[in-house]
Design an enzyme around this catalytic site. Structure first.
Site, PDB file in Angstrom:
ATOM      1  N   THR A 144      -1.942   7.232  -0.428  1.00 29.06           N
ATOM      2  CA  THR A 144      -3.121   7.022  -1.193  1.00 29.06           C
ATOM      3  C   THR A 144      -3.661   5.577  -0.562  1.00 29.06           C
ATOM      4  OG1 THR A 144      -2.026   5.694  -2.909  1.00 29.06           O
ATOM      5  CG2 THR A 144      -2.139   8.100  -2.994  1.00 29.06           C
ATOM      6  N   ARG A 191       0.758  -1.273  -0.029  1.00 29.61           N
ATOM      7  CA  ARG A 191       0.078   0.155  -0.023  1.00 29.61           C
ATOM      8  C   ARG A 191       0.925   1.163   0.007  1.00 29.61           C
ATOM      9  NH1 ARG A 191      -4.881   0.393   4.055  1.00 29.61           N
ATOM     10  NH2 ARG A 191      -3.284   1.439   5.205  1.00 29.61           N
ATOM     11  N   ASP A 209       4.775  -4.351  10.097  1.00 33.00           N
ATOM     12  CA  ASP A 209       5.730  -3.721  10.950  1.00 33.00           C
ATOM     13  C   ASP A 209       5.717  -4.530  12.154  1.00 33.00           C
ATOM     14  OD1 ASP A 209       6.438  -1.773   9.038  1.00 33.00           O
ATOM     15  OD2 ASP A 209       5.310  -0.245   9.850  1.00 33.00           O
ATOM     16  N   ASP A 222      -0.062  -1.649  12.461  1.00 33.44           N
ATOM     17  CA  ASP A 222       0.415  -1.947  11.000  1.00 33.44           C
ATOM     18  C   ASP A 222       1.001  -3.539  11.259  1.00 33.44           C
ATOM     19  OD1 ASP A 222       2.442  -2.958   8.954  1.00 33.44           O
ATOM     20  OD2 ASP A 222       2.306  -0.817   8.173  1.00 33.44           O
TER      21      ASP A 222
HETATM   22  C1  PRP Z   1      -0.848  -4.346   4.719  1.00 35.83           C
HETATM   23  C2  PRP Z   1      -1.670  -5.708   4.752  1.00 35.83           C
HETATM   24  C3  PRP Z   1      -2.635  -5.733   3.665  1.00 35.83           C
HETATM   25  C4  PRP Z   1      -2.920  -4.490   3.199  1.00 35.83           C
HETATM   26  C5  PRP Z   1      -4.246  -4.261   3.778  1.00 35.83           C
HETATM   27  O1  PRP Z   1      -0.088  -4.578   3.817  1.00 35.83           O
HETATM   28  O2  PRP Z   1      -1.008  -6.703   5.214  1.00 35.83           O
HETATM   29  O3  PRP Z   1      -1.901  -6.346   2.608  1.00 35.83           O
HETATM   30  O4  PRP Z   1      -2.069  -3.571   3.990  1.00 35.83           O
HETATM   31  O5  PRP Z   1      -5.017  -2.800   3.416  1.00 35.83           O
HETATM   32  P1  PRP Z   1      -5.894  -2.769   2.102  1.00 35.83           P
HETATM   33  O6  PRP Z   1      -7.063  -3.548   2.465  1.00 35.83           O
HETATM   34  O7  PRP Z   1      -6.242  -1.209   2.385  1.00 35.83           O
HETATM   35  O8  PRP Z   1      -5.510  -2.856   0.813  1.00 35.83           O
HETATM   36  P2  PRP Z   1       1.074  -3.284   3.531  1.00 35.83           P
HETATM   37  O9  PRP Z   1       0.577  -2.896   2.017  1.00 35.83           O
HETATM   38  O10 PRP Z   1       1.046  -2.393   4.526  1.00 35.83           O
HETATM   39  O11 PRP Z   1       2.496  -4.149   3.034  1.00 35.83           O
HETATM   40  P3  PRP Z   1       3.228  -5.085   3.895  1.00 35.83           P
HETATM   41  O12 PRP Z   1       2.548  -6.511   4.093  1.00 35.83           O
HETATM   42  O13 PRP Z   1       4.407  -5.293   3.138  1.00 35.83           O
HETATM   43  O14 PRP Z   1       3.499  -4.503   5.428  1.00 35.83           O
HETATM   44  N1  URA Z   2      -2.545  -2.628   6.985  1.00 33.37           N
HETATM   45  C1  URA Z   2      -2.340  -2.948   8.343  1.00 33.37           C
HETATM   46  O1  URA Z   2      -1.084  -3.640   8.512  1.00 33.37           O
HETATM   47  N2  URA Z   2      -3.013  -2.415   9.195  1.00 33.37           N
HETATM   48  C2  URA Z   2      -4.156  -1.779   8.903  1.00 33.37           C
HETATM   49  O2  URA Z   2      -5.037  -1.634   9.903  1.00 33.37           O
HETATM   50  C3  URA Z   2      -4.512  -1.534   7.717  1.00 33.37           C
HETATM   51  C4  URA Z   2      -3.684  -1.960   6.672  1.00 33.37           C
END
Ligand code: PRP
Ligand code: URA
Length: 205
Positions: free
Chosen positions: A106, A102, A200, A197
């Protein structure tokens, strides 16, 4: 679309500790494993079986075995925190990967990786702990469908009503299994109450 919210005291217990901001990455990974194991069992309750004749040490017996290959597709990177229990319970599972990230401003997901095994005639389970806007999940389902996946299920740990609605709109036939259905999203598209997150917290970044 069917939405299944985990109903198990251990699930609620584990989720509370996952939500706790003082939980450190090592325990967070263990808790992720535990709740994903419960979800893996729930999401596979309806797997097709077929008859198989074997011999017990005492007599012939016709039992049931799983009829279709199973594929699990974690959405990188946080989805990796849900993969191990699927491997442990279904040792023959094939694994595909979809990398989505993400944008911090945005909240729109960008695709950066994809590697999928053959998907024809399989049950494919897409796993990602957080269903927030639903953009990542809907995009991952698009990718899996384009690669030939037909019988699809989505499994997450926390879902928002907004994310469920996005999936309902984009992929109404894909059942969702979640550990909890939370209240809403904040202005930055994080789930409330949520757990922050996930990636993280899982990786200490
Ligand atoms: C997080 C999570 C999902 C996404 C959800 O990943 O693991 O993939 O956000 O958000 P959405 O429903 O609004 O699309 P992130 O993009 O932070 O990446 P990561 O898994 O590498 O931390
Ligand atoms: N991705 C995350 O890891 N946490 C949230 O709350 C939303 C998106």
């Amino acid at each position: 679309m069917s939405l299944h919210v985990l109903s198990h005291p251990l699930g609620a217990h584990v989720l509370t500790h996952l939500r706790d901001k003082t939980t450190k990455p090592a325990l967070f990974r263990t808790l992720s494993y535990q709740i994903s194991l419960l979800l893996a069992l729930e999401a596979t309750r309806d797997l097709a079986t077929e008859k198989k004749s074997i011999d017990t040490p005492l007599e012939p017996f016709t039992g049931l075995v799983l009829a279709k290959p199973l594929v699990v597709v974690p959405i990188l990177r946080a989805g990796l925190g849900m993969l191990q229990p699927f491997h442990d319970v279904f040792p023959d599972v094939s694994v595909g990967y979809v990398g989505l990230e993400r944008d911090h401003t945005t909240a729109v997901a960008r695709s950066y990786y994809c590697k999928l095994p053959p998907l024809a005639n399989t049950r494919t389970i897409i796993v990602d702990p957080m269903l927030a806007t639903g953009g990542s999940a809907a995009q991952a389902v698009d990718v899996v469908k384009a690669a030939g996946g037909k019988e699809l299920v989505f499994v997450c740990i926390v879902a928002s009503p907004e994310g469920v609605a996005t999936m309902q709109q984009a992929h109404p036939e894909v059942a969702i299994y979640t550990g909890a259905l939370d209240r809403t999203l904040n202005a930055k598209k994080y789930i409330l109450p949520g757990l922050g997150d996930f990636g993280d917290r899982l990786y200490g970044t």
